[in-house]
Design an enzyme around this catalytic site. Structure first.
Site, PDB file in Angstrom:
ATOM      1  N   ALA A  97       0.908  -1.310  -0.102  1.00 56.27           N
ATOM      2  CA  ALA A  97       0.005  -0.042  -0.083  1.00 56.27           C
ATOM      3  C   ALA A  97       0.914   1.186  -0.101  1.00 56.27           C
ATOM      4  CB  ALA A  97      -0.947   0.142   1.326  1.00 56.27           C
ATOM      5  N   GLU A  98       1.056   1.786  -1.125  1.00 56.93           N
ATOM      6  CA  GLU A  98       2.200   2.874  -1.357  1.00 56.93           C
ATOM      7  C   GLU A  98       1.797   4.158  -0.643  1.00 56.93           C
ATOM      8  OE1 GLU A  98       1.387   0.828  -3.648  1.00 56.93           O
ATOM      9  OE2 GLU A  98       3.176  -0.277  -4.181  1.00 56.93           O
ATOM     10  N   GLN A 124       8.748   0.135  -4.530  1.00 59.70           N
ATOM     11  CA  GLN A 124       9.597  -0.938  -5.094  1.00 59.70           C
ATOM     12  C   GLN A 124      10.073  -0.646  -6.541  1.00 59.70           C
ATOM     13  OE1 GLN A 124       7.662  -4.879  -5.291  1.00 59.70           O
ATOM     14  NE2 GLN A 124       8.850  -5.355  -3.440  1.00 59.70           N
ATOM     15  N   PHE A 125       9.146   0.134  -7.372  1.00 63.18           N
ATOM     16  CA  PHE A 125       9.727   0.671  -8.679  1.00 63.18           C
ATOM     17  C   PHE A 125       8.909   1.772  -8.721  1.00 63.18           C
ATOM     18  CE2 PHE A 125       9.608  -4.043  -9.001  1.00 63.18           C
ATOM     19  CZ  PHE A 125      10.575  -4.536  -9.795  1.00 63.18           C
ATOM     20  N   PRO A 155       0.088   5.401  -6.437  1.00 67.12           N
ATOM     21  CA  PRO A 155      -0.827   5.735  -5.314  1.00 67.12           C
ATOM     22  C   PRO A 155      -0.315   6.656  -4.222  1.00 67.12           C
ATOM     23  CG  PRO A 155      -0.382   3.305  -5.958  1.00 67.12           C
ATOM     24  CD  PRO A 155       0.557   4.090  -6.582  1.00 67.12           C
ATOM     25  N   HIS A 164       7.701  -1.670 -15.404  1.00 62.43           N
ATOM     26  CA  HIS A 164       8.884  -1.893 -14.403  1.00 62.43           C
ATOM     27  C   HIS A 164      10.224  -1.172 -14.925  1.00 62.43           C
ATOM     28  CE1 HIS A 164       6.422  -5.498 -13.446  1.00 62.43           C
ATOM     29  NE2 HIS A 164       6.858  -5.244 -12.225  1.00 62.43           N
TER      30      HIS A 164
END
Ligand SMILES: Cc1ncc(C[n+]2csc(CCOP(=O)(O)OP(=O)(O)O)c2C)c(N)n1
Length: 704
Positions: free
Chosen positions: A434-435, A457-458, A464, A505
């Site tokens: 949950a960014e 992560q990326f 978000p 990505h």
């Protein structure tokens, strides 16, 4: 639900002084709203949103909470709560008129966006819901301080039974951030008191359309550890009793609590709204009968606790206080235009200064960028107990008991490998996927003095969290006139040249972030720079977006030996990678090496480019760019991100603007094509700038 029907019964248990005090405070809140509405109509205030209908609830809650001890993230309807906590009508009117002395924001924020450093009311913004993960982060800080004593010793304020209060409307409870936050707060049993002030409408949208089944308390009842209470928020004794239970539960560290309080909103959403357009008369009349002020007044009369005369006296006295406060605020000076740019960044710690220029003291064999980022994280965690690391998959193993049986994950790129094992699960841990929650909670923790270094992560999955970044992270210091700040680091792997990463990505996008005043944006191209810049990022006092070109993580050509515990590189200082005379190539990230790859070919044709690696994108090293352009008279701005509206557009425009007379050729830009990174390597190569493209652009420029 605790209802209006038992109002009298509960009142009997309450002290007369308490009830009269509550009545006075609720009156004060109502009258401040009425006065502010008058000021708005006279064009002496510029915005108004009222707390009318929420008054006795706010007073009831605040009576159980401690200003300057607990922490508060109040919704804009919480005028009465803030008054009861100790804000004065004068301070509120200073905000209405946008005075320079407004303690909340010095004229930068709308009124009712509460902020008061001394009282621990953390400056509030306008997006509905962003306050919730931040409050949960503030509660997580509380839990962290309880676990990591050395960090607690450095905290400006920490009490082991403190409560973190956050309120929101029925509408705001639909925001994803509310649900993300609840999942985390309950999962960790954090000391948060949620209050959903349900006035039945979110502007014009009724709660049955907003919330499935029409009741937020019914929906959240299955969350573990969460105490869920429901009350009629227009009934003071009932609200007071439920607030007491909830606060006691949270103080005792039994978990978070949520009060679902039913209130009314008789003054429409704001002065720009007319609720008669969507609320039928019967409903409005029914609400009018539940006016909390009316009800508390009636109760005092019926119980024989106050007569008509005494209540009138209270109102007259309140009117006088409000009039005087407003007059005093109207005489205050507006904020000076000279102050406009103040406090975008820390006024005390300058990450561009010499203090952050600490040369490397090399030791050992060359190591990769991943290794040297891991090394600086270790160093800083060892140096400062306030450094805390979290994100998706950053820990070695979520279940501590299984840690001895496994090698450990430590991030999808292994950058954080071993940190949980070596520093413990309190200091490096996995969070939910949950960014917005990751960044929002980090903001709350940083506001309380911790130094979160979080990982997204990326870059492709940062979106978000964008509202937290754009509307909260970069604005908190400025909008609170330096009363609050949230210095933290967001580490983000970025970019392509990996083959197979594709559209989700491998994207770039740095210029979206360099467009945000208040944010430092950094992108190293070598292992050594990653180490030195990340140490600066962690030790500086501003929010930093630390972009790590993942293509460079393990390249052997950019390795370096460990540079020691204190190596730092100041922000805004570019590196002269290659001296030259024919043209200047301004670049950063993965393209630094690609530009170097073209050197041999160019030299054979007598073209000697000067290559600058910016390293830090905001601030950037204008002096070095200008000096180089003045020398070479030709410039190519080169980046991996797509060309249009990209980072190079700004640099090129500034060169054209300020260095026109030094140019012998138009400023050239080279970037990726205006499309998304594709999956097949052939397509990816066609999309991203290649060494041959750089050589071609340099030759054309040299020949111009
Ligand atoms: C993220 C976001 N979307 C939209 C808005 C515009 N807006 C401001 S208040 C509001 C309604 C909020 O309703 P609710 O949470 O029920 O609170 P109430 O005003 O009823 O007390 C909306 C849609 C906003 N401020 N933030």
């Amino acid at each position: 639900m605790s209802t209006a029907t038992n109002q009298e019964v509960k009142a009997a248990k309450l002290d007369k002084e308490l009830l009269l005090g509550a009545y006075r405070m609720a009156c004060l809140s109502r009258r401040v709203d009425d006065k502010e509405i008058q000021l708005k109509r006279q064009n002496r205030a510029f915005f108004q949103i009222s707390g009318v209908g929420h008054e006795t609830l706010g007073v009831a809650l605040a009576l159980h909470l401690k200003a300057g001890y607990d922490w508060f993230y109040p919704y804009y309807r919480d005028r009465a709560l803030c008054l009861q906590l100790g804000m004065t009508p004068y301070e509120m009117f200073l905000a209405s008129v946008g005075a320079g002395d407004d303690p909340g924001s010095a004229g930068r924020q709308m009124p009712s966006h509460w902020g008061h450093k001394k009282l621990h009311i953390v400056s509030q913004s306008s997006p509905t819901g962003t306050q919730v993960p931040q409050a949960v982060g503030a509660a997580e800080a509380s839990q962290y301080f309880a676990l990591v004593k050395e960090a607690a010793e450095l905290a400006t304020s920490f009490h082991s039974d403190e409560v973190i209060y956050v309120s929101l409307g029925d509408g705001a409870s639909s925001e994803g951030e509310f649900w993300e936050s609840l999942n985390w707060a309950c999962g960790r049993s954090l000391p948060v008191l949620y209050v959903v002030e349900d006035n039945g409408f979110a502007i014009s949208v009724p709660v049955d359309v907003q919330t499935v089944g029409g009741s937020i308390s019914r929906l959240v009842k299955s969350f573990p550890h969460l105490l869920v209470l429901e009350c009629d928020g227009t009934d003071f004794p009932a609200s007071y009793e439920e607030a007491g239970k909830a606060v006691e539960y949270v103080r005792a560290r039994r978990g978070p609590a949520l009060i679902h309080a039913h209130v009314i909103r008789p003054y429409s959403h704001s002065l720009s709204d007319d609720e008669r357009l969507y609320k039928p008369d019967e409903l409005r009349q029914e609400e009018a009968r539940r006016d909390p002020l009316l009800r508390l007044g009636n109760l005092l009369r019926q119980e024989g606790l106050a007569g008509e005369k005494q209540l009138k006296e209270i109102e007259t006295e309140v009117d006088r206080e409000v009039r005087e406060a407003a007059d005093q605020a109207l005489a205050a000076q507006p904020a000076s235009p000279d102050t406009l740019l103040r406090y975008l960044y820390s006024p005390t710690v300058d990450p561009t200064s010499e203090h952050f220029d600490q040369p490397p003291r090399f030791n050992g064999e060359p190591r990769t960028m991943v290794d040297l980022i891991n090394a600086v994280l270790r160093d800083e965690m060892a140096r400062d107990p306030r450094v805390v690391i979290f994100g998706e998959d950053v820990a070695d193993c979520s279940h501590e008991n299984e840690l001895p049986k496994v090698k450990g994950k430590g991030g999808v790129f292994k950058v954080t490998h071993g940190l949980q094992r070596d520093f413990g699960s309190a200091r490096c841990y996995n969070t939910t996927l949950a960014e917005a929650g990751i960044v929002g909670r980090a903001i709350g923790m940083a506001t309380r003095g911790l130094k979160p270094v979080v990982e997204i992560q990326f870059l492709d999955y940062i979106w978000p969290a964008m509202m937290q970044i754009r509307d909260e992270l970069v604005t908190l210091r400025w909008r609170s006139n330096n009363a609050f700040s949230c210095p933290l680091v967001i580490r983000v792997p970025i970019g392509g040249y990996l083959a197979g990463g594709a559209i989700y990505h491998s994207q770039s996008g740095e210029s979206i972030f360099t467009h945000l005043p208040g944010l430092r944006v950094v992108m190293p191209a070598t292992a050594l720079d990653a180490n030195g810049l990340l140490r600066t990022a962690i030790r500086c006092d501003d929010p930093v977006l630390f972009l790590e070109p993942k293509h460079l993580y393990r390249q052997t050509y950019n390795r370096a030996p460990y540079p020691g515990r204190d190596h730092m590189i100041p922000f805004g200082k570019a590196k002269l990678v290659q001296e030259g005379t024919t043209l200047t190539i301004v670049t950063y990230g993965s393209l630094v090496h690609r530009a170097v790859q073209g050197l041999k070919t160019l030299e054979q044709e007598g073209i000697l480019p000067e290559i600058l690696d910016l390293r830090s994108l905001n601030p950037y090293d204008w002096e070095l760019i200008a000096a180089s352009v003045k020398k070479t008279n030709r410039v190519l701005v080169l980046h991996e991100d797509s060309i249009s509206w990209g980072y190079g557009a700004e640099i090129a425009a500034r060169i054209a603007d300020e260095l026109f007379e030094f140019l012998d050729a138009p400023v050239r830009r080279l970037g990726a094509k205006d499309v998304y990174v594709p999956y097949h390597p052939v397509l990816e190569d066609a999309m991203l700038p290649q060494p041959a493209d750089i050589v071609r652009a340099a030759k054309e420029l040299a020949a111009y």
